[in-house]
Design a protein around this motif. Sequence first.
Motif, PDB file in Angstrom:
ATOM      1  N   GLY A  36       0.811  -1.223   0.000  1.00 14.89           N
ATOM      2  CA  GLY A  36       0.000   0.000   0.000  1.00 14.89           C
ATOM      3  C   GLY A  36       0.844   1.273   0.000  1.00 14.89           C
ATOM      4  N   GLY A  37       2.084   1.187  -0.503  1.00 17.96           N
ATOM      5  CA  GLY A  37       2.941   2.373  -0.563  1.00 17.96           C
ATOM      6  C   GLY A  37       3.450   2.826   0.803  1.00 17.96           C
ATOM      7  N   LYS A  38       3.179   2.037   1.850  1.00 16.83           N
ATOM      8  CA  LYS A  38       3.626   2.431   3.208  1.00 16.83           C
ATOM      9  C   LYS A  38       5.055   1.955   3.441  1.00 16.83           C
ATOM     10  CE  LYS A  38      -0.857   1.756   5.454  1.00 16.83           C
ATOM     11  NZ  LYS A  38      -1.535   0.878   4.510  1.00 16.83           N
ATOM     12  N   THR A  39       5.850   2.786   4.122  1.00 13.16           N
ATOM     13  CA  THR A  39       7.209   2.388   4.490  1.00 13.16           C
ATOM     14  C   THR A  39       7.122   1.204   5.455  1.00 13.16           C
ATOM     15  OG1 THR A  39       7.896   4.663   4.298  1.00 13.16           O
ATOM     16  CG2 THR A  39       9.354   3.214   5.553  1.00 13.16           C
ATOM     17  N   THR A  40       7.914   0.173   5.179  1.00 14.34           N
ATOM     18  CA  THR A  40       7.927  -0.987   6.083  1.00 14.34           C
ATOM     19  C   THR A  40       8.917  -0.720   7.204  1.00 14.34           C
ATOM     20  OG1 THR A  40       7.378  -2.476   4.278  1.00 14.34           O
ATOM     21  CG2 THR A  40       8.408  -3.479   6.211  1.00 14.34           C
ATOM     22  N   ILE A  41       8.425  -0.810   8.431  1.00 17.29           N
ATOM     23  CA  ILE A  41       9.357  -0.598   9.550  1.00 17.29           C
ATOM     24  C   ILE A  41       9.657  -1.950  10.220  1.00 17.29           C
ATOM     25  CG2 ILE A  41       8.896   1.843  10.002  1.00 17.29           C
ATOM     26  CD1 ILE A  41       6.955   1.051  12.166  1.00 17.29           C
ATOM     27  N   PRO A  42      10.934  -2.157  10.606  1.00 18.68           N
ATOM     28  CA  PRO A  42      11.359  -3.476  11.098  1.00 18.68           C
ATOM     29  C   PRO A  42      10.498  -3.982  12.258  1.00 18.68           C
ATOM     30  CG  PRO A  42      13.220  -1.955  11.012  1.00 18.68           C
ATOM     31  CD  PRO A  42      12.023  -1.181  10.589  1.00 18.68           C
ATOM     32  N   GLU A  43      10.066  -3.067  13.132  1.00 22.13           N
ATOM     33  CA  GLU A  43       9.274  -3.482  14.310  1.00 22.13           C
ATOM     34  C   GLU A  43       7.973  -4.163  13.909  1.00 22.13           C
ATOM     35  OE1 GLU A  43      10.394  -0.295  13.893  1.00 22.13           O
ATOM     36  OE2 GLU A  43      12.156  -0.635  15.161  1.00 22.13           O
ATOM     37  N   ARG A  44       7.489  -3.865  12.699  1.00 17.58           N
ATOM     38  CA  ARG A  44       6.204  -4.447  12.285  1.00 17.58           C
ATOM     39  C   ARG A  44       6.379  -5.674  11.402  1.00 17.58           C
ATOM     40  NH1 ARG A  44       2.643   1.008  11.153  1.00 17.58           N
ATOM     41  NH2 ARG A  44       2.599   1.680  13.329  1.00 17.58           N
ATOM     42  N   GLN A  45       7.628  -6.001  11.073  1.00 17.65           N
ATOM     43  CA  GLN A  45       7.837  -7.251  10.327  1.00 17.65           C
ATOM     44  C   GLN A  45       7.640  -8.398  11.302  1.00 17.65           C
ATOM     45  OE1 GLN A  45      11.730  -5.982   8.728  1.00 17.65           O
ATOM     46  NE2 GLN A  45      10.967  -6.727   6.770  1.00 17.65           N
ATOM     47  N   TYR A  46       7.016  -9.436  10.819  1.00 21.41           N
ATOM     48  CA  TYR A  46       6.625 -10.512  11.735  1.00 21.41           C
ATOM     49  C   TYR A  46       6.895 -11.877  11.107  1.00 21.41           C
ATOM     50  CZ  TYR A  46       3.618 -14.016  13.825  1.00 21.41           C
ATOM     51  OH  TYR A  46       3.168 -15.176  14.396  1.00 21.41           O
ATOM     52  N   HIS A  47       7.367 -12.793  11.909  1.00 19.54           N
ATOM     53  CA  HIS A  47       7.242 -14.207  11.536  1.00 19.54           C
ATOM     54  C   HIS A  47       7.100 -15.000  12.810  1.00 19.54           C
ATOM     55  CE1 HIS A  47      11.430 -15.110  12.624  1.00 19.54           C
ATOM     56  NE2 HIS A  47      11.728 -13.961  12.065  1.00 19.54           N
ATOM     57  N   HIS A  48       6.523 -16.187  12.709  1.00 15.11           N
ATOM     58  CA  HIS A  48       6.306 -16.991  13.913  1.00 15.11           C
ATOM     59  C   HIS A  48       7.648 -17.234  14.589  1.00 15.11           C
ATOM     60  CE1 HIS A  48       5.347 -20.338  16.544  1.00 15.11           C
ATOM     61  NE2 HIS A  48       4.092 -19.930  16.466  1.00 15.11           N
ATOM     62  N   PRO A  49       7.727 -17.060  15.916  1.00 17.36           N
ATOM     63  CA  PRO A  49       9.020 -17.164  16.608  1.00 17.36           C
ATOM     64  C   PRO A  49       9.727 -18.506  16.468  1.00 17.36           C
ATOM     65  CG  PRO A  49       7.189 -16.858  18.172  1.00 17.36           C
ATOM     66  CD  PRO A  49       6.639 -16.632  16.803  1.00 17.36           C
ATOM     67  N   SER A  50       8.982 -19.577  16.180  1.00 17.89           N
ATOM     68  CA  SER A  50       9.650 -20.889  16.084  1.00 17.89           C
ATOM     69  C   SER A  50      10.102 -21.198  14.652  1.00 17.89           C
ATOM     70  CB  SER A  50       8.712 -22.002  16.566  1.00 17.89           C
ATOM     71  OG  SER A  50       7.731 -22.267  15.586  1.00 17.89           O
ATOM     72  N   VAL A  51       9.853 -20.241  13.762  1.00 14.06           N
ATOM     73  CA  VAL A  51      10.152 -20.486  12.342  1.00 14.06           C
ATOM     74  C   VAL A  51      11.234 -19.497  11.899  1.00 14.06           C
ATOM     75  CG1 VAL A  51       9.154 -20.186  10.041  1.00 14.06           C
ATOM     76  CG2 VAL A  51       7.894 -21.443  11.777  1.00 14.06           C
ATOM     77  N   ASN A  52      12.253 -19.998  11.232  1.00 12.02           N
ATOM     78  CA  ASN A  52      13.296 -19.069  10.775  1.00 12.02           C
ATOM     79  C   ASN A  52      13.343 -19.021   9.249  1.00 12.02           C
ATOM     80  OD1 ASN A  52      14.759 -21.319   9.882  1.00 12.02           O
ATOM     81  ND2 ASN A  52      15.813 -21.521  11.858  1.00 12.02           N
ATOM     82  N   LEU A  53      14.226 -18.170   8.779  1.00 16.30           N
ATOM     83  CA  LEU A  53      14.321 -17.948   7.333  1.00 16.30           C
ATOM     84  C   LEU A  53      14.578 -19.255   6.574  1.00 16.30           C
ATOM     85  CD1 LEU A  53      14.585 -16.043   4.901  1.00 16.30           C
ATOM     86  CD2 LEU A  53      16.959 -15.671   5.545  1.00 16.30           C
ATOM     87  N   LYS A  54      15.450 -20.086   7.139  1.00 14.31           N
ATOM     88  CA  LYS A  54      15.789 -21.361   6.493  1.00 14.31           C
ATOM     89  C   LYS A  54      14.540 -22.241   6.312  1.00 14.31           C
ATOM     90  CE  LYS A  54      19.272 -24.838   7.062  1.00 14.31           C
ATOM     91  NZ  LYS A  54      19.702 -25.604   8.212  1.00 14.31           N
ATOM     92  N   ASP A  55      13.676 -22.223   7.332  1.00 10.32           N
ATOM     93  CA  ASP A  55      12.449 -23.037   7.256  1.00 10.32           C
ATOM     94  C   ASP A  55      11.553 -22.585   6.103  1.00 10.32           C
ATOM     95  OD1 ASP A  55      13.014 -24.465   9.631  1.00 10.32           O
ATOM     96  OD2 ASP A  55      12.256 -22.804  10.831  1.00 10.32           O
ATOM     97  N   MET A  56      11.641 -21.287   5.801  1.00 11.02           N
ATOM     98  CA  MET A  56      10.708 -20.722   4.821  1.00 11.02           C
ATOM     99  C   MET A  56      11.232 -20.782   3.392  1.00 11.02           C
ATOM    100  SD  MET A  56       8.180 -19.944   6.715  1.00 11.02           S
ATOM    101  CE  MET A  56       7.152 -19.063   5.560  1.00 11.02           C
ATOM    102  N   VAL A  57      12.499 -21.139   3.238  1.00 16.89           N
ATOM    103  CA  VAL A  57      13.069 -21.158   1.896  1.00 16.89           C
ATOM    104  C   VAL A  57      12.414 -22.257   1.067  1.00 16.89           C
ATOM    105  CG1 VAL A  57      15.177 -21.663   0.581  1.00 16.89           C
ATOM    106  CG2 VAL A  57      15.248 -20.074   2.506  1.00 16.89           C
ATOM    107  N   ARG A  58      11.951 -21.840  -0.083  1.00 23.20           N
ATOM    108  CA  ARG A  58      11.232 -22.757  -0.975  1.00 23.20           C
ATOM    109  C   ARG A  58      12.177 -23.847  -1.476  1.00 23.20           C
ATOM    110  NH1 ARG A  58      10.763 -19.325  -4.558  1.00 23.20           N
ATOM    111  NH2 ARG A  58      12.184 -20.290  -5.995  1.00 23.20           N
ATOM    112  N   ARG A  59      11.668 -25.070  -1.477  1.00 23.83           N
ATOM    113  CA  ARG A  59      12.479 -26.161  -2.052  1.00 23.83           C
ATOM    114  C   ARG A  59      12.093 -26.349  -3.522  1.00 23.83           C
ATOM    115  NH1 ARG A  59      10.758 -29.115   2.440  1.00 23.83           N
ATOM    116  NH2 ARG A  59      12.004 -28.629   4.258  1.00 23.83           N
ATOM    117  N   GLY A  60      12.936 -27.092  -4.225  1.00 20.84           N
ATOM    118  CA  GLY A  60      12.582 -27.446  -5.598  1.00 20.84           C
ATOM    119  C   GLY A  60      12.917 -26.345  -6.585  1.00 20.84           C
TER     120      GLY A  60
END
Length: 253
Positions: free
Chosen positions: A229-253
Amino acid sequence: MILYFSGSGNSLAIARQLAEKLGERVLSLYDAVNADLQGETCIGLVYPTYWLDAPVAVKQLVAQLVLPKNAYTFIVITCGAQTNNAVWSVRKILEQKDIQLDYCHKIRMPDSSAIAFGRNPNNQAWKFDKFASRVDLIAKELLDKRHRLHFSWFDPFGWILNTKKVSQKVYRLTLPAINSEKCIGCGVCTKVCPQANISLIDNKAVMDNRCTLCLACLHFCAQQAVEVGGKTTIPERQYHHPSVNLKDMVRRG
Ligand SMILES: Cc1cc2nc3c(=O)[nH]c(=O)nc-3n(C[C@H](O)[C@H](O)[C@H](O)COP(=O)(O)O)c2cc1C
């Protein structure tokens, strides 16, 4: 086997928790499309609610699955508040395949779309405590092979909102876009996008038109170069589930 789709990791976290309690394995819905599931006696689908319905990608993937006919089949939905048609529409797809849905339930989690509306998903972490016992209850009911559809009704408003004409306008409110001035071409968004909808051109991320609105690109960008929506993304509002990290989310295949 528990098949999942997840943008900010909420549904993946629930899929994993249930898999542990049930002694099942988890598999991304994208991988499940090419997997042989015929020997499975239990099939679970865990995915979020987007815009009062199941994500478009989930409906497309479930339509492609080749599922065993006699397996105990369940759906667990994650949502910020309400599931509306998120069970109903997938149940309909299952029925077209002659698969009976045995069980469904929902779990409320931080709303990953809150950032699009100027709110902070991280302020909703209280939902983890409030709904933790729901996971235990669901696992118990699933172990007992209960036949119970807790939430699966048809919501006419949700249906109208997801018709082609209306959704074209509504989906835009949560459609992420790359701010190329901030993008450093690290490629993280290209890896976490489950739809493989983002590529690097001249060291800048560029989106194609297969976005299913999961906002993984926005929540995992360390440069805050993905905006909505053209809004500046601020780090405090970025979210992911605490038990999930970037590696878990990387697409396979
Ligand atoms: C584009 C978008 C639309 C959403 N729409 C709804 C909604 O209609 N109702 C609701 O309760 N939650 C809604 N949510 C919140 C998600 O359902 C919730 O945060 C979910 O747990 C996200 O799971 P995931 O991290 O596995 O994608 C929406 C989230 C997104 C990104």
